[in-house]
Motif scaffolding. Structure first.
Motif, PDB file in Angstrom:
ATOM      1  N   ALA A 248       0.822  -1.215   0.000  1.00 26.32           N
ATOM      2  CA  ALA A 248       0.000   0.000   0.000  1.00 26.32           C
ATOM      3  C   ALA A 248       0.855   1.264   0.000  1.00 26.32           C
ATOM      4  CB  ALA A 248      -0.927  -0.003   1.208  1.00 26.32           C
ATOM      5  N   SER A 249       2.070   1.183  -0.535  1.00 23.94           N
ATOM      6  CA  SER A 249       2.963   2.346  -0.460  1.00 23.94           C
ATOM      7  C   SER A 249       2.390   3.575  -1.171  1.00 23.94           C
ATOM      8  CB  SER A 249       4.357   2.025  -0.981  1.00 23.94           C
ATOM      9  OG  SER A 249       4.316   1.712  -2.349  1.00 23.94           O
ATOM     10  N   TRP A 250       1.618   3.371  -2.236  1.00 23.54           N
ATOM     11  CA  TRP A 250       1.022   4.525  -2.917  1.00 23.54           C
ATOM     12  C   TRP A 250       0.011   5.219  -2.008  1.00 23.54           C
ATOM     13  CZ3 TRP A 250       2.014   7.882  -6.425  1.00 23.54           C
ATOM     14  CH2 TRP A 250       1.021   8.746  -6.862  1.00 23.54           C
ATOM     15  N   GLU A 251      -0.856   4.460  -1.339  1.00 24.60           N
ATOM     16  CA  GLU A 251      -1.834   5.041  -0.425  1.00 24.60           C
ATOM     17  C   GLU A 251      -1.146   5.715   0.759  1.00 24.60           C
ATOM     18  OE1 GLU A 251      -1.982   1.912  -1.567  1.00 24.60           O
ATOM     19  OE2 GLU A 251      -3.918   1.666  -2.560  1.00 24.60           O
ATOM     20  N   ILE A 252      -0.091   5.094   1.261  1.00 23.84           N
ATOM     21  CA  ILE A 252       0.677   5.695   2.353  1.00 23.84           C
ATOM     22  C   ILE A 252       1.291   7.013   1.888  1.00 23.84           C
ATOM     23  CG2 ILE A 252       2.724   5.421   3.811  1.00 23.84           C
ATOM     24  CD1 ILE A 252       2.078   2.373   3.835  1.00 23.84           C
ATOM     25  N   PHE A 253       1.874   7.016   0.699  1.00 21.24           N
ATOM     26  CA  PHE A 253       2.469   8.222   0.126  1.00 21.24           C
ATOM     27  C   PHE A 253       1.437   9.338   0.021  1.00 21.24           C
ATOM     28  CE2 PHE A 253       3.197  10.653  -3.851  1.00 21.24           C
ATOM     29  CZ  PHE A 253       4.361  11.318  -3.486  1.00 21.24           C
ATOM     30  N   VAL A 254       0.267   9.041  -0.512  1.00 26.53           N
ATOM     31  CA  VAL A 254      -0.774  10.066  -0.672  1.00 26.53           C
ATOM     32  C   VAL A 254      -1.171  10.643   0.680  1.00 26.53           C
ATOM     33  CG1 VAL A 254      -3.197  10.428  -1.348  1.00 26.53           C
ATOM     34  CG2 VAL A 254      -1.649   9.156  -2.847  1.00 26.53           C
ATOM     35  N   ARG A 255      -1.358   9.782   1.681  1.00 30.56           N
ATOM     36  CA  ARG A 255      -1.764  10.266   3.011  1.00 30.56           C
ATOM     37  C   ARG A 255      -0.667  11.119   3.644  1.00 30.56           C
ATOM     38  NH1 ARG A 255      -4.725  12.981   5.767  1.00 30.56           N
ATOM     39  NH2 ARG A 255      -4.927  12.462   7.968  1.00 30.56           N
ATOM     40  N   LEU A 256       0.579  10.714   3.523  1.00 33.49           N
ATOM     41  CA  LEU A 256       1.679  11.506   4.076  1.00 33.49           C
ATOM     42  C   LEU A 256       1.780  12.863   3.378  1.00 33.49           C
ATOM     43  CD1 LEU A 256       4.386   8.755   4.590  1.00 33.49           C
ATOM     44  CD2 LEU A 256       3.013   9.893   6.348  1.00 33.49           C
ATOM     45  N   GLN A 257       1.533  12.894   2.072  1.00 28.94           N
ATOM     46  CA  GLN A 257       1.533  14.164   1.345  1.00 28.94           C
ATOM     47  C   GLN A 257       0.438  15.078   1.880  1.00 28.94           C
ATOM     48  OE1 GLN A 257       3.350  15.316  -1.738  1.00 28.94           O
ATOM     49  NE2 GLN A 257       4.763  14.027  -0.600  1.00 28.94           N
ATOM     50  N   GLU A 258      -0.740  14.522   2.161  1.00 25.90           N
ATOM     51  CA  GLU A 258      -1.840  15.307   2.735  1.00 25.90           C
ATOM     52  C   GLU A 258      -1.459  15.899   4.086  1.00 25.90           C
ATOM     53  OE1 GLU A 258      -5.519  12.737   0.796  1.00 25.90           O
ATOM     54  OE2 GLU A 258      -4.982  12.431   2.891  1.00 25.90           O
ATOM     55  N   LEU A 259      -0.618  15.184   4.829  1.00 24.65           N
ATOM     56  CA  LEU A 259      -0.169  15.646   6.149  1.00 24.65           C
ATOM     57  C   LEU A 259       1.083  16.518   6.075  1.00 24.65           C
ATOM     58  CD1 LEU A 259      -0.687  12.300   8.080  1.00 24.65           C
ATOM     59  CD2 LEU A 259      -2.088  14.374   8.263  1.00 24.65           C
ATOM     60  N   ASP A 260       1.563  16.790   4.863  1.00 19.08           N
ATOM     61  CA  ASP A 260       2.780  17.584   4.645  1.00 19.08           C
ATOM     62  C   ASP A 260       4.027  16.944   5.249  1.00 19.08           C
ATOM     63  OD1 ASP A 260       1.531  19.597   3.123  1.00 19.08           O
ATOM     64  OD2 ASP A 260       0.886  20.638   4.949  1.00 19.08           O
ATOM     65  N   VAL A 261       4.059  15.617   5.271  1.00 20.13           N
ATOM     66  CA  VAL A 261       5.263  14.894   5.693  1.00 20.13           C
ATOM     67  C   VAL A 261       6.120  14.709   4.445  1.00 20.13           C
ATOM     68  CG1 VAL A 261       6.174  12.738   6.623  1.00 20.13           C
ATOM     69  CG2 VAL A 261       4.071  13.715   7.570  1.00 20.13           C
ATOM     70  N   PRO A 262       7.369  15.185   4.470  1.00 19.67           N
ATOM     71  CA  PRO A 262       8.229  15.062   3.286  1.00 19.67           C
ATOM     72  C   PRO A 262       8.471  13.601   2.915  1.00 19.67           C
ATOM     73  CG  PRO A 262       9.260  16.454   4.964  1.00 19.67           C
ATOM     74  CD  PRO A 262       8.056  15.838   5.583  1.00 19.67           C
TER      75      PRO A 262
END
Length: 91
Positions: free
Chosen positions: A20-34
């Motif tokens: 699920a790395s793509w979903e994790i990536f999208v969520r982290l982007q929403e949280l402004d985590v680099p």
């Protein structure tokens, strides 16, 4: 690599190999985590601040734990032995 698909990398970087790395990536982007993700490479997350680390941990848990495990953990957070005014951090 540990059972959650996380590898420790120097300087506060984590590499994530998870289906699920793509979903994790999208969520982290929403949280402004680099973080960054390239095809056929692990997701890279920069956890340079305590907030980024906690947010990353929370997102990883969401995708690596079962619904029942997450529900149990949330229930435990609201339990407090002996006092109405204690926080989950006091356990």
């Amino acid at each position: 690599m540990d059972s959650n698909g996380l590898d420790n990398v120097s300087q506060g970087w984590l590499e994530v190999r998870h289906h699920a790395s793509w979903e994790i990536f999208v969520r982290l982007q929403e949280l402004d985590v680099p973080c960054s993700r390239e095809p056929y490479h692990p997701l890279k997350v920069h956890t340079r601040t305590p907030l980024a680390l906690v947010q990353s941990w929370s997102v990883f848990r969401q995708f690596t734990q079962s619904r029942s495990e997450l529900s149990y953990w949330l229930d435990r957070c609201w339990m407090c032995p002996g006092s109405e005014s204690c926080s989950p951090l006091e356990r």
